[in-house]
Design an enzyme around this catalytic site. Sequence first.
Site: not given
Ligand SMILES: NC(=O)c1ccc[n+]([C@@H]2O[C@H](COP(=O)([O-])OP(=O)(O)OC[C@H]3O[C@@H](n4cnc5c(N)ncnc54)[C@H](OP(=O)(O)O)[C@@H]3O)[C@@H](O)[C@H]2O)c1
Length: 285
Positions: A13-14, A17-19, A142, A169
């Site tokens: 997930g790099a 967002g967070i990654g 989360s 989720y």
């Molecule tokens: N944002 C929040 O408020 C929040 C709060 C609590 C926990 N989290 C957790 O934080 C983590 C990162 O989320 P984020 O907020 O950074 O969201 P994000 O910006 O949507 O980033 C998600 C990352 O996961 C990748 N991904 C999703 N589905 C995939 C798949 N099938 N195969 C390969 N890569 C995949 C995405 O790839 P693409 O770039 O190709 O889409 C993206 O790099 C998640 O586990 C989420 O549950 C987030």
Amino acid sequence: MQQHQGPLILLTGATAGIGQEAARQLAAQGATVVCVARNEAKARALVEELKRSSGNDRHAYLVGDLSQVADVKRVAREYRERFDRLDVLFNNAGALFVDRQLTAEGLERTFAVNHLAYFVLTTELLDLLQASGSGRVVSTSSAAHHQGDLGFLEDLQNERWGVGGMRPYGRSKLANIWFTVELARRLEGTGVTANCFHPGFVASDFASNNGFAAKVFMALTRPFQRGVSKGADTGVWLATAPELAGKTGGYYHNRKLRKTSKAARDPQAPARLWERSEQIVAELV
Ligand SMILES: NC(=O)c1ccc[n+]([C@@H]2O[C@H](COP(=O)([O-])OP(=O)(O)OC[C@H]3O[C@@H](n4cnc5c(N)ncnc54)[C@H](OP(=O)(O)O)[C@@H]3O)[C@@H](O)[C@H]2O)c1
């Protein structure tokens, strides 16, 4: 096979967002980051940026769709072919799906991406983490895990969907904690640790896969969201901080150990999820 100086970190997930922010922070600290991404163009752009900014040309990427167990296994095989060790596995990719969808392998998508990919990538690479002597597994969970319930163990494919995808989720984020607890138990005495964290409510691309309404929700709640830098901080700290050596099985937020939900503290659930996950993967072969 490439040789490495700083820690070698495999991060999912790099590409957003967070990654993406975690990759930048880790590279700035001297780690070599290997990104797993489904979008090759985004991965290539990030890796080029990391190489330029850190002066380290060993950052790399592997392409794979983490919703497919077969792809996760292939990514693990490719990792072994290209790299000689693994110090940190940072399982971070995740998503929320408003509607119930099945993957090509017939698994509910939230379960497949948010839990099973963590499980498969970790178990496929565990021997490398053990060989590293002080390997770490970090998983992005989360506070939404509070919405997960013990009934999940009887309904891993989320047939009881509920509204808006929040139950599946929350269950998947509960699974991240059970997975961490069980992994830590199984790795006791090996020197490898497993921890997870809540990043806070973060301004990322999260939920943008769910159409207009979800985008509006994320935009309206922007004043309550923190930046990606703060969101990634605890995960990066868990991955690299010397003071975390030997600390395992914890759920952290803002660099502090936090109490988890009653379901997350269930004594039997972590092992049951592990066994069911093994069965599901075995049945797919
Ligand atoms: N944002 C929040 O408020 C929040 C709060 C609590 C926990 N989290 C957790 O934080 C983590 C990162 O989320 P984020 O907020 O950074 O969201 P994000 O910006 O949507 O980033 C998600 C990352 O996961 C990748 N991904 C999703 N589905 C995939 C798949 N099938 N195969 C390969 N890569 C995949 C995405 O790839 P693409 O770039 O190709 O889409 C993206 O790099 C998640 O586990 C989420 O549950 C987030």
